[in-house]
Design a protein around this motif. Structure first.
Motif, mmCIF file in Angstrom:
data_model
loop_
_atom_site.group_PDB
_atom_site.id
_atom_site.type_symbol
_atom_site.label_atom_id
_atom_site.label_comp_id
_atom_site.label_asym_id
_atom_site.label_seq_id
_atom_site.Cartn_x
_atom_site.Cartn_y
_atom_site.Cartn_z
ATOM 1 N N ILE A 107 38.894 42.743 39.619
ATOM 2 C CA ILE A 107 39.127 41.361 40.057
ATOM 3 C C ILE A 107 38.614 41.080 41.471
ATOM 4 C CG2 ILE A 107 40.893 39.603 40.465
ATOM 5 C CD1 ILE A 107 40.441 40.264 37.504
ATOM 6 N N PRO A 108 38.953 41.900 42.486
ATOM 7 C CA PRO A 108 38.461 41.562 43.836
ATOM 8 C C PRO A 108 36.938 41.559 43.928
ATOM 9 C CG PRO A 108 40.238 43.175 43.952
ATOM 10 C CD PRO A 108 39.839 43.074 42.515
ATOM 11 N N GLN A 109 36.307 42.510 43.268
ATOM 12 C CA GLN A 109 34.848 42.586 43.333
ATOM 13 C C GLN A 109 34.200 41.405 42.610
ATOM 14 O OE1 GLN A 109 36.960 44.948 42.466
ATOM 15 N NE2 GLN A 109 36.583 46.770 43.717
ATOM 16 N N ALA A 110 34.774 41.013 41.483
ATOM 17 C CA ALA A 110 34.231 39.863 40.752
ATOM 18 C C ALA A 110 34.395 38.580 41.559
ATOM 19 C CB ALA A 110 34.935 39.737 39.401
ATOM 20 N N ASP A 111 35.532 38.428 42.205
ATOM 21 C CA ASP A 111 35.761 37.248 43.045
ATOM 22 C C ASP A 111 34.732 37.190 44.175
ATOM 23 O OD1 ASP A 111 37.745 35.060 44.170
ATOM 24 O OD2 ASP A 111 37.342 36.444 45.831
ATOM 25 N N ARG A 112 34.520 38.336 44.829
ATOM 26 C CA ARG A 112 33.555 38.371 45.930
ATOM 27 C C ARG A 112 32.142 38.057 45.434
ATOM 28 N NH1 ARG A 112 35.023 42.850 47.802
ATOM 29 N NH2 ARG A 112 33.476 44.247 46.864
ATOM 30 N N ALA A 113 31.786 38.582 44.270
ATOM 31 C CA ALA A 113 30.447 38.347 43.742
ATOM 32 C C ALA A 113 30.210 36.864 43.454
ATOM 33 C CB ALA A 113 30.240 39.169 42.471
ATOM 34 N N VAL A 114 31.199 36.210 42.872
ATOM 35 C CA VAL A 114 31.069 34.781 42.578
ATOM 36 C C VAL A 114 30.895 33.989 43.861
ATOM 37 C CG1 VAL A 114 32.268 32.766 41.663
ATOM 38 C CG2 VAL A 114 32.300 34.922 40.388
ATOM 39 N N ARG A 115 31.690 34.314 44.875
ATOM 40 C CA ARG A 115 31.593 33.593 46.155
ATOM 41 C C ARG A 115 30.241 33.803 46.834
ATOM 42 N NH1 ARG A 115 36.803 32.091 48.064
ATOM 43 N NH2 ARG A 115 38.462 32.897 46.713
ATOM 44 N N GLU A 116 29.611 34.944 46.551
ATOM 45 C CA GLU A 116 28.324 35.263 47.173
ATOM 46 C C GLU A 116 27.139 34.814 46.316
ATOM 47 O OE1 GLU A 116 28.616 39.440 47.831
ATOM 48 O OE2 GLU A 116 29.979 39.232 49.550
ATOM 49 N N GLY A 117 27.417 34.083 45.247
ATOM 50 C CA GLY A 117 26.338 33.564 44.413
ATOM 51 C C GLY A 117 25.785 34.566 43.424
ATOM 52 N N ARG A 118 26.533 35.631 43.129
ATOM 53 C CA ARG A 118 26.060 36.665 42.209
ATOM 54 C C ARG A 118 26.832 36.571 40.889
ATOM 55 N NH1 ARG A 118 27.551 41.378 43.765
ATOM 56 N NH2 ARG A 118 28.882 40.823 45.532
ATOM 57 N N TRP A 119 26.906 35.382 40.334
ATOM 58 C CA TRP A 119 27.666 35.131 39.105
ATOM 59 C C TRP A 119 27.210 36.037 37.963
ATOM 60 C CZ3 TRP A 119 31.471 31.335 37.825
ATOM 61 C CH2 TRP A 119 31.734 31.195 36.450
ATOM 62 N N ALA A 120 25.933 35.995 37.650
ATOM 63 C CA ALA A 120 25.417 36.741 36.502
ATOM 64 C C ALA A 120 25.572 38.248 36.689
ATOM 65 C CB ALA A 120 23.956 36.385 36.275
ATOM 66 N N GLN A 121 25.348 38.706 37.926
ATOM 67 C CA GLN A 121 25.398 40.144 38.178
ATOM 68 C C GLN A 121 26.815 40.709 38.074
ATOM 69 O OE1 GLN A 121 23.901 37.778 39.898
ATOM 70 N NE2 GLN A 121 22.177 38.529 41.142
ATOM 71 N N SER A 122 27.813 39.855 38.166
ATOM 72 C CA SER A 122 29.197 40.348 38.163
ATOM 73 C C SER A 122 29.824 40.329 36.773
ATOM 74 C CB SER A 122 30.051 39.489 39.102
ATOM 75 O OG SER A 122 30.191 38.161 38.601
ATOM 76 N N ARG A 123 29.076 39.917 35.749
ATOM 77 C CA ARG A 123 29.655 39.738 34.426
ATOM 78 C C ARG A 123 29.506 40.980 33.550
ATOM 79 N NH1 ARG A 123 27.912 35.906 31.087
ATOM 80 N NH2 ARG A 123 30.016 35.386 30.357
ATOM 81 N N HIS A 124 29.826 42.143 34.129
ATOM 82 C CA HIS A 124 29.748 43.375 33.354
ATOM 83 C C HIS A 124 31.084 43.624 32.646
ATOM 84 C CE1 HIS A 124 30.961 44.224 37.510
ATOM 85 N NE2 HIS A 124 31.779 45.122 36.998
ATOM 86 N N PRO A 125 31.074 44.284 31.519
ATOM 87 C CA PRO A 125 32.312 44.513 30.762
ATOM 88 C C PRO A 125 33.284 45.389 31.544
ATOM 89 C CG PRO A 125 30.365 44.942 29.404
ATOM 90 C CD PRO A 125 29.889 44.804 30.815
ATOM 91 N N ARG A 126 34.578 45.089 31.377
ATOM 92 C CA ARG A 126 35.634 45.873 32.020
ATOM 93 C C ARG A 126 36.673 46.253 30.971
ATOM 94 N NH1 ARG A 126 34.550 48.392 36.296
ATOM 95 N NH2 ARG A 126 36.785 48.538 36.691
ATOM 96 N N PRO A 127 37.353 47.394 31.142
ATOM 97 C CA PRO A 127 38.334 47.830 30.148
ATOM 98 C C PRO A 127 39.525 46.884 30.046
ATOM 99 C CG PRO A 127 37.712 49.623 31.631
ATOM 100 C CD PRO A 127 37.163 48.361 32.222
ATOM 101 N N MET A 128 40.192 46.932 28.900
ATOM 102 C CA MET A 128 41.470 46.239 28.709
ATOM 103 C C MET A 128 42.606 47.155 29.154
ATOM 104 S SD MET A 128 41.220 44.357 25.009
ATOM 105 C CE MET A 128 41.712 45.874 24.152
ATOM 106 N N LEU A 129 43.769 46.539 29.394
ATOM 107 C CA LEU A 129 45.001 47.305 29.557
ATOM 108 C C LEU A 129 45.710 47.483 28.216
ATOM 109 C CD1 LEU A 129 44.523 46.699 32.598
ATOM 110 C CD2 LEU A 129 47.008 46.463 32.813
ATOM 111 N N SER A 130 45.555 46.524 27.352
ATOM 112 C CA SER A 130 46.304 46.502 26.091
ATOM 113 C C SER A 130 46.033 47.746 25.258
ATOM 114 C CB SER A 130 45.929 45.257 25.285
ATOM 115 O OG SER A 130 46.309 44.094 25.974
ATOM 116 N N ASN A 131 47.130 48.303 24.740
ATOM 117 C CA ASN A 131 47.111 49.435 23.810
ATOM 118 C C ASN A 131 46.551 50.719 24.423
ATOM 119 O OD1 ASN A 131 48.105 47.754 21.653
ATOM 120 N ND2 ASN A 131 46.048 46.883 21.547
ATOM 121 N N LYS A 132 46.549 50.798 25.749
ATOM 122 C CA LYS A 132 46.121 52.019 26.418
ATOM 123 C C LYS A 132 47.332 52.910 26.693
ATOM 124 C CE LYS A 132 41.749 50.950 26.590
ATOM 125 N NZ LYS A 132 41.082 50.619 27.842
ATOM 126 N N LYS A 133 47.079 54.044 27.358
ATOM 127 C CA LYS A 133 48.130 55.026 27.634
ATOM 128 C C LYS A 133 48.459 55.023 29.128
ATOM 129 C CE LYS A 133 45.555 58.035 25.550
ATOM 130 N NZ LYS A 133 44.985 59.268 24.983
#
Length: 304
Positions: A107-133
């Motif tokens: 979340i913090p890195q994605a927020d910073r990327a959007v503010r810096e105009g790097r919208w597309a570059q920040s849209r990489h997949p991230r893991p879910m919390l659901s159903n993990k251990k």
């Protein structure tokens, strides 16, 4: 007549005024007049400090921890020691999940990327919390509250490591910490601080957690070996970490400042308005009881 209270922790003006209105004269340096001390587990109070305040009768640790208070010295001098269990547990558990979500979802890195105009570059997949251990080191009150949030909110399987199995829980017990780390996707530190837990999170545990695993610490910074964590984050031994507490805080290891897979907050997990009000009220309840000759509500256990 006001009682003289040595305050070793940061207090807001409103909290100071509340103590003063209750009949306590606040000091920030030791003197022969001191009758009570307000501290916490991280700051503590040493045997030498007790010697320096000969009228001292009670030490109040704000919050549940008391690991750096010299209990043996206090008991030898007949000084009562209290702490604050249960006052900020919900707040700390909330913050633990906030940190876990932030580091896993970037979340913090994605927020910073959007503010810096790097919208597309920040849209990489991230893991879910659901159903993990979710692995929890220290299934005390806070650990149990995090477990409940993880299980009911995200459908997580929960495992834990304590010195001994805990009765009345459905979480899976692991008799070794590396075994828990190897099983878990996320490892949460919720154990007390002190000599017995120092650097439990070390190179071996982090290696067991693995390159897709995440570490969260909302307990005490001393439980995590800073050097081992630096290596694990820099080398990709683990995927990321989120810490509300740091060994040596407020100083931060310089290499951490360049790590994008590390999130830091300044020991604020228990600092919600609701928790802070409850914590101060418990301190007042203990002080008031002591000075009228009544048993204090939350003494540190005799076996500590």
């Amino acid at each position: 007549m006001p009682h003289d209270l040595l305050v070793l922790i940061d207090l807001s003006p409103a909290r100071s005024q509340r103590l003063e209105a209750a009949g306590y004269r606040l000091h920030v340096t030791p003197s022969a007049a001191i009758e009570a001390v307000l501290t916490n587990g991280s700051i503590g109070f040493t045997a030498q400090q007790m010697t320096d305040v000969p009228r001292l009768g009670i030490i109040c640790a704000q919050g549940a921890g008391y690991e750096n208070i010299d209990l043996a010295a206090a008991r030898a001098r007949g000084i009562v020691v209290t702490h604050g269990p249960g006052t900020n547990d919900e707040s700390v558990a909330d913050h633990a999940l906030a940190l876990l979500l932030a580091v896993v979802r970037d979340i913090p890195q994605a927020d910073r990327a959007v503010r810096e105009g790097r919208w597309a570059q920040s849209r990489h997949p991230r893991p879910m919390l659901s159903n993990k251990k979710l692995g929890i080191l220290g299934l005390g009150t806070i650990g149990q509250k995090v477990a409940r949030r993880g299980e009911l909110g995200f459908g997580m399987a929960v495992g834990y490591h304590n010195r001994q199995p805990r009765q009345g829980t459905c979480a899976t017990y692991f008799d070794t910490l590396p075994g828990l780390a190897a099983w878990a996707d996320f490892l949460l530190v919720a154990t007390p601080g002190g000599v017995g837990t120092r650097h439990l999170i070390n190179d071996a545990v982090l290696a067991a957690l693995g390159s897709e695993g995440y570490l969260v610490n909302i307990a005490r910074g001393s439980v995590v070996d800073n050097a081992a964590l630096t290596r694990a984050l820099a080398q990709g031994t683990i995927a990321g970490a989120a810490l509300d507490v740091v060994d040596g805080e407020p100083l931060i290891p310089t290499p951490w400042l360049a790590l994008d897979n590390l999130i830091l907050t300044p020991h604020i997990a228990g600092r919600s308005p609701e928790a802070m009000q409850a914590t101060l009220q418990q301190v007042l309840d203990n002080l008031d009881a002591f000075f009228v000759g009544q048993p204090v509500p939350t003494p540190v256990p005799e076996l500590s």
